[in-house]
Write an enzyme that holds these catalytic residues in place. Structure first.
Site, PDB file in Angstrom:
ATOM      1  N   ARG A 126     -17.199 -18.567 -21.069  1.00 42.47           N
ATOM      2  CA  ARG A 126     -17.404 -20.017 -21.200  1.00 42.47           C
ATOM      3  C   ARG A 126     -18.397 -20.317 -22.324  1.00 42.47           C
ATOM      4  O   ARG A 126     -18.229 -21.272 -23.063  1.00 42.47           O
ATOM      5  CB  ARG A 126     -17.886 -20.606 -19.870  1.00 42.47           C
ATOM      6  CG  ARG A 126     -16.733 -20.797 -18.873  1.00 42.47           C
ATOM      7  CD  ARG A 126     -17.240 -21.192 -17.498  1.00 42.47           C
ATOM      8  NE  ARG A 126     -17.930 -20.083 -16.860  1.00 42.47           N
ATOM      9  CZ  ARG A 126     -19.104 -20.156 -16.257  1.00 42.47           C
ATOM     10  NH1 ARG A 126     -19.746 -21.304 -16.219  1.00 42.47           N
ATOM     11  NH2 ARG A 126     -19.645 -19.098 -15.699  1.00 42.47           N
ATOM     12  N   HIS A 150     -21.182 -16.458  -8.271  1.00 42.83           N
ATOM     13  CA  HIS A 150     -20.820 -16.671  -9.673  1.00 42.83           C
ATOM     14  C   HIS A 150     -19.463 -17.362  -9.686  1.00 42.83           C
ATOM     15  O   HIS A 150     -18.574 -16.991  -8.925  1.00 42.83           O
ATOM     16  CB  HIS A 150     -20.738 -15.312 -10.378  1.00 42.83           C
ATOM     17  CG  HIS A 150     -20.698 -15.402 -11.867  1.00 42.83           C
ATOM     18  ND1 HIS A 150     -19.615 -15.891 -12.547  1.00 42.83           N
ATOM     19  CD2 HIS A 150     -21.617 -15.064 -12.806  1.00 42.83           C
ATOM     20  CE1 HIS A 150     -19.865 -15.842 -13.853  1.00 42.83           C
ATOM     21  NE2 HIS A 150     -21.076 -15.347 -14.028  1.00 42.83           N
TER      22      HIS A 150
END
Ligand code: FAD
Length: 636
Positions: free
Chosen positions: A269, A249
């Site tokens: 995000r 990740h």
């Protein structure tokens, strides 16, 4: 051999995360007596940690969404290596599974007009993740747990016994799947607190044990992720596929060292967080690969416009699939443009008001304040890649979740392979758990019922062997001479996997990893732990190490064999994606060889079945050219 208590059930589910609980609920609803067994306390599975949400094309926020778009995004994210039938079933059934959760009491965040709210995530064309702030996994588990309890209450009303048809054995570990001939016949288990052994006899076993992250040094995964289900499947004669694909990740915490690896959810995000390097540059614009160029913005202005008006702007490059973002961060840090503690900067403070951040990202706000003394409403976070998810897993039939080659064995959730191809999209795990958890429970129940009177039974010799194996860490003749400490071996394993089979891979390093793994396996035969079977973490780790060593070898062997870069597998020496490799699944099995003194992982290549015509037609020809071979394109 000492007496070992035996319990009889129809279906045993190993794991009480999202996949395990959904499987158990289904098997019980089919009328079968179902046992659930888990290492941790009931309700504490890794699924609880899931933050961002669950992907399902309900179209609540953008009505352009439907299962076909979700299928396309999933295949693109997995670089077309997904078992397409799984990706199809997943995309078709995910909305129903989410609505079903709501009827069982889940309380999702809402849109202005009262529907389940959906948020943006990397690789998803539309806002698609149903969520509860950034604590979605907790709500999912709470709801499934509540459903189990309500079924137990129904059973109590009817039989006077809450555990008549569904029982949870918590804080218990399974160390072996038992068999009767070729068929599964149950599981060998021990209670973690007392060390007492017991056996659950059942004709159908569902593996729902999650991932393998604890084989790597920097990981977002919880202590339970030691690859147990992967190893249990191998030891029972099943195969693993796609093990070279491990997802790093892009955004884990990098500071302070004690929390390195803890996840910073992609919702940051998705909700507008931007990535910058030490020069203040929003660097993701430099890392949009050709296959994604058409879909992603080229300027900051265009990217920023997308949040308000997604129909007339292309997506910000921060929302590329995870493998792309992780590689980009890695490259920036390597080029000397990293943050002070070896990551990059992720900032939401310039995009949302402090109130909105606290409401939409409460866990992140709390996590950074408590663990790093950073106020994310006012300053950027420092983030870097962390080992997060394994795409590889048990080789299962797409429709039934049955493990190929071992009658009675099923697998669902992170332990199963195929669904996500070479890279999983965020949010597609929680939906995978529910879709394939239900399918595994359903087909395990059908299988168990069909066994009728011909129920398999584990023999005493197998149970004795399993008990002897489990007691081995307390000392053998070999370990008396040069005893090994399980914690030391674990640290060496994690360091080796991190350094040599990590985010960027090279042939020499992976060969070295395999040599180190062979030595570690040899040394693991000399492990000696102190104390007794009563709650003894050193002993538990010694048992888990067998599993981590097996799955790590699968990862390293498959990664060495695949001479291309695709999704979660990046080779420095083979940086390009190779269309010929898209047709190949690498399949790991365990071969018993007394000749070489033990078990050996063997690897073979298997061709992928061609994509069904109506599914192929969902893509433009120009796009398919990037993935499919000329031969495949002309045979359409
Ligand atoms: P788990 O939930 O891990 O359950 C495994 C179960 O197996 C546990 O009960 C464990 O005790 C048991 N078990 C293991 N070994 C044994 C054994 N030998 N004997 C008995 N029991 C055993 N995915 C998303 O889709 N959306 C997200 O927003 C998201 N956020 C995430 C955030 C974090 C921090 C992390 C780490 C992951 C996130 N993921 C997310 C991924 C997702 O949470 C996992 O892939 C998923 O929860 C796995 O569920 P599972 O049911 O397969 O396994």
């Amino acid at each position: 051999m000492a007496h070992v208590e035996r319990h009889q059930w129809d279906v045993v589910v190993i794991g009480a995360g999202g996949a395990g609980l959904r499987a158990a609920i289904e098997a019980r609803e089919q009328g079968l007596r179902t046992a659930v067994i888990c290492k941790s306390l009931f309700g504490k599975a890794h699924t609880v940690m899931a933050e961002g949400g669950i992907a399902a094309s309900m179209g609540n926020v953008n009505e352009g969404d439907n299962w076909k778009v979700h299928f396309r995004d999933t295949m693109r994210g997995g670089k077309f290596l997904n078992q397409w039938r799984m990706a199809e079933l997943h995309a078709r059934e995910a909305p129903e599974r989410v609505w079903e959760l709501e009827t069982w009491g889940a309380l999702f965040d809402r849109t202005g007009d009262g529907r389940i709210s959906q948020r943006n995530f990397g690789g998803h064309e539309y806002p698609r993740l149903a969520h509860v702030g950034d604590r979605t996994g907790l709500e999912l588990i709470r709801t499934l747990q509540q459903k189990v309890v309500s079924l137990q209450q129904e059973d109590h009303k009817e039989t006077g016994d809450y555990e008549a048809r569904i029982k949870v054995f918590q804080e218990c570990t399974v160390t072996r799947i038992l068999k009767d001939g070729d068929r599964v016949s149950g599981a060998f288990c021990y209670e973690r607190e007392s060390g007492r052994f017991f056996v659950i006899e059942a004709p159908a076993v569902v593996l729902a044990t999650g991932g393998i992250g604890k084989s790597f040094k920097v990981t977002s995964n919880s202590w339970e992720y030691t690859g147990d289900g992967h190893a249990l499947a191998l030891l029972a004669g099943a195969s693993l596929i796609n093990m070279e694909f491990v997802q790093f990740h892009p955004t884990g915490m990098v500071w302070p060292p004690s929390v390195k690896g803890i996840l910073v959810t992609e919702s940051v995000r998705g909700d507008g967080g931007v990535l910058r390097n030490s020069e203040g540059k929003r660097f993701m614009f430099d890392y949009v690969p050709d296959v994604f160029k058409e879909k992603y913005a080229e300027t900051e202005q265009e990217a920023d416009g997308w949040y308000e008006d997604p129909d007339n702007h292309r997506r910000p490059p921060e929302l590329l699939p995870r493998d792309e973002v992780a590689r980009a961060i890695n490259a920036e840090v390597k080029a000397g443009r990293g943050s002070p503690h070896g990551g990059v900067f992720l900032d939401v403070s310039t995009r949302m008001s402090p109130e909105t951040i606290r409401r939409r990202l409460p866990s992140m706000h709390h996590q950074f304040r408590e663990l790093a003394d950073v106020d994310i409403t006012a300053e950027p976070m420092e983030v870097g890649p962390t080992c997060h998810y394994v795409m590889g897993g048990v080789d299962v039939d797409s429709d039934t979740a049955a493990a190929r080659g071992v009658p009675g064995l099923f697998a669902a959730g992170e332990v199963a392979g195929g669904m996500h191809g070479s890279n999983r999209l965020g949010g597609n795990s929680l939906s995978d758990l529910l879709v394939f958890g239900r399918r595994a429970g359903l087909h395990a129940a059908e299988y168990a019922r069909a066994c009728g009177e011909r129920r398999p039974r584990p023999g005493d010799d197998q149970i004795d062997e399993a008990a002897t194996e489990a007691l081995r860490p307390f000392g053998t003749e070999e370990s008396a001479d040069a005893p090994e400490n399980p914690y030391t071996l674990h640290q060496e394993l994690q360091q080796s996997m991190n350094d040599l089979v990590g985010i960027i891979r090279r042939e020499e390093e992976m060969s070295e990893a395999l040599e180190r793994l062979a030595r570690l396996r040899e040394r693991a035969g000399h492990i000696a732990v102190e104390g007794h079977r009563q709650f003894n973490p050193g002993w538990h780790l010694a048992l888990d190490l067998r599993n981590m060593l097996l799955v790590s070898e699968c990862v390293a062997r498959a990664a060495l064999n695949r001479t291309e870069s695709r999704g979660g597998h990046t080779r420095d020496d083979y940086p390009e994606m190779d269309r010929q490799w898209r047709r190949v699944n690498l399949v790991c099995t365990l071969n018993r060889t007394t000749e070489h003194g033990g078990d050996r992982i063997s690897l073979r290549r298997r061709e992928m079945p061609p994509l069904r015509k109506d599914l192929l037609e969902l893509f433009e020809k120009e796009e398919l050219i990037k993935y499919l071979t000329d031969e495949e394109l002309t045979s359409e």
